[in-house]
Design an enzyme around this catalytic site. Sequence first.
Site, PDB file in Angstrom:
ATOM      1  N   CYS A 122       0.851  -1.185   0.000  1.00  0.00           N
ATOM      2  CA  CYS A 122       0.000   0.000   0.000  1.00  0.00           C
ATOM      3  C   CYS A 122       0.882   1.228   0.000  1.00  0.00           C
ATOM      4  O   CYS A 122       2.099   1.138   0.130  1.00  0.00           O
ATOM      5  CB  CYS A 122      -0.911   0.000   1.228  1.00  0.00           C
ATOM      6  N   ASN A 163       1.119  -0.312   5.939  1.00  0.00           N
ATOM      7  CA  ASN A 163       1.564  -0.972   4.709  1.00  0.00           C
ATOM      8  C   ASN A 163       2.296  -2.238   5.106  1.00  0.00           C
ATOM      9  O   ASN A 163       3.304  -2.182   5.808  1.00  0.00           O
ATOM     10  CB  ASN A 163       2.500  -0.040   3.923  1.00  0.00           C
TER      11      ASN A 163
END
Length: 485
Positions: A2, A102
């Site tokens: 991400c 992430n």
Amino acid sequence: MCGIVGIVSDSSVNQQVYDALALLQHRGQDSTGIATAQDRSIHVRKAKGQVREAFRTRDMRALLGDLGLGHVRYATRGEAENELEAQPFYVNAPYGIVLVHNGNLTNSRELERELANVDHRHVNTGSDTEMLVNVLGSELQTLVASGALDADRVFTAVRRVHERVEGTYGVIALIAGHGLLAFRDPFGIRPLVLGSRKSSKGRTEWMVASESVALTGSGFTLERDVKPGEAIFIAPDGELIAQMTHDSPVLLPCAFEYVYLARPDSVMNGISVYESRLRMGERLADTIAQYTPAGNIDVVMPIPDSSRPAAMEVARRLGIEYREGFYKNRYVGRTFIMPGQAARKKSVKQKLNALESEFRGKNVLVVDDSIVRGTTSREIVEMMRSVGTNSVTFTSAAPPVRYPHVYGINMPSRAELIASGRTIPQVNEALASDFLVYQEVEDLQKAILDGSDIKGLELSCFTGEYVTGGVTDEYLDWVERTQLS
């Protein structure tokens, strides 16, 4: 994989976070979210889709405050279509915490039981990010029961998070009324960088992000990487305090960041992504010369965009003409990160078009950054045949992807990896190419680390060696059964 960003500014931060997320859009296209902090109030907006389609003027007006964070999602756990799993996630105790993440936690089953039975916290989705914000909240809650929150208590809470969670995580969080927290897993597998700039009022402003391109594109100067096992706490007035929160960190960045995920104009862990891709091309060229009849190749072509630097170096080193015959529709997303095999296959022909005059009657050597599922590669070979290519030599700047990736990249199933259980000649047959050449694992590692003092890389999808531990065959079977994205 991400994209995350956090900013501490001395002016309204909503547009700054928005612009930084747009620079990280390549890291995720499923959903996006922004949160801002105004004194002790937190404002959140998140939605499915890309940054420029998710936020309207009314949304931006509601995102008040000088501290903010944001996220672009590429789903690796849970359901890509579930808007409830869009980040950031919020918990109201203690103080109010909103968090983006992430990576991927590999002990999420154990955490789910602990949160329910020990911490007595409810998790409402299948997202490991929601588990992570609750673990952090629970540890902070215990610490502030005996006193006010300060940096030392924040760092102690992060140390306890390291003790409880396994896997990979780059994290940015806002704690209402107190500041912005960022920390990185003790292996540094997923990237996280820190930048600064002077505001018009003379104050230091800070940004933490997944890639340096978000910093430099926003007018910040790249200061350094957040170290593996390090936590950084930035107060609303811009005071920054950093502390190591793990006793034995070791930096093993993910090789796939350099192969494909990151933008070429980013620098991560002190390594230029662009220059590492050039070196991949140099080493791939030597392998091509060893295994293929190079005298029969007329042109070298990249699959745009991430393989372009490697292809240029392959052509230069082999002394073969470099041409571009594939043209990309930039309004179609990156096929590798699209959820669902059907969507990936459908989008290949929408994304790429072959210019017939560059292919007809020629022996073409194609360079791609990697071959994962093989869906895109098969479609490309078929496309080349349809415009009259004489022969196709397909090459990959990365080694064969034979094993699942469980650290934040959506490669969960061995069955869908074209190289899993196949020899290179068998993969070549499956792709319907004439010749197939892969980068060697050792060459990839040398290409990325050349000139760096980093000792190793996370290479699990190529080697099957999982550096964090705890990734057993039983765990991999569970991931394959339960992965919905």
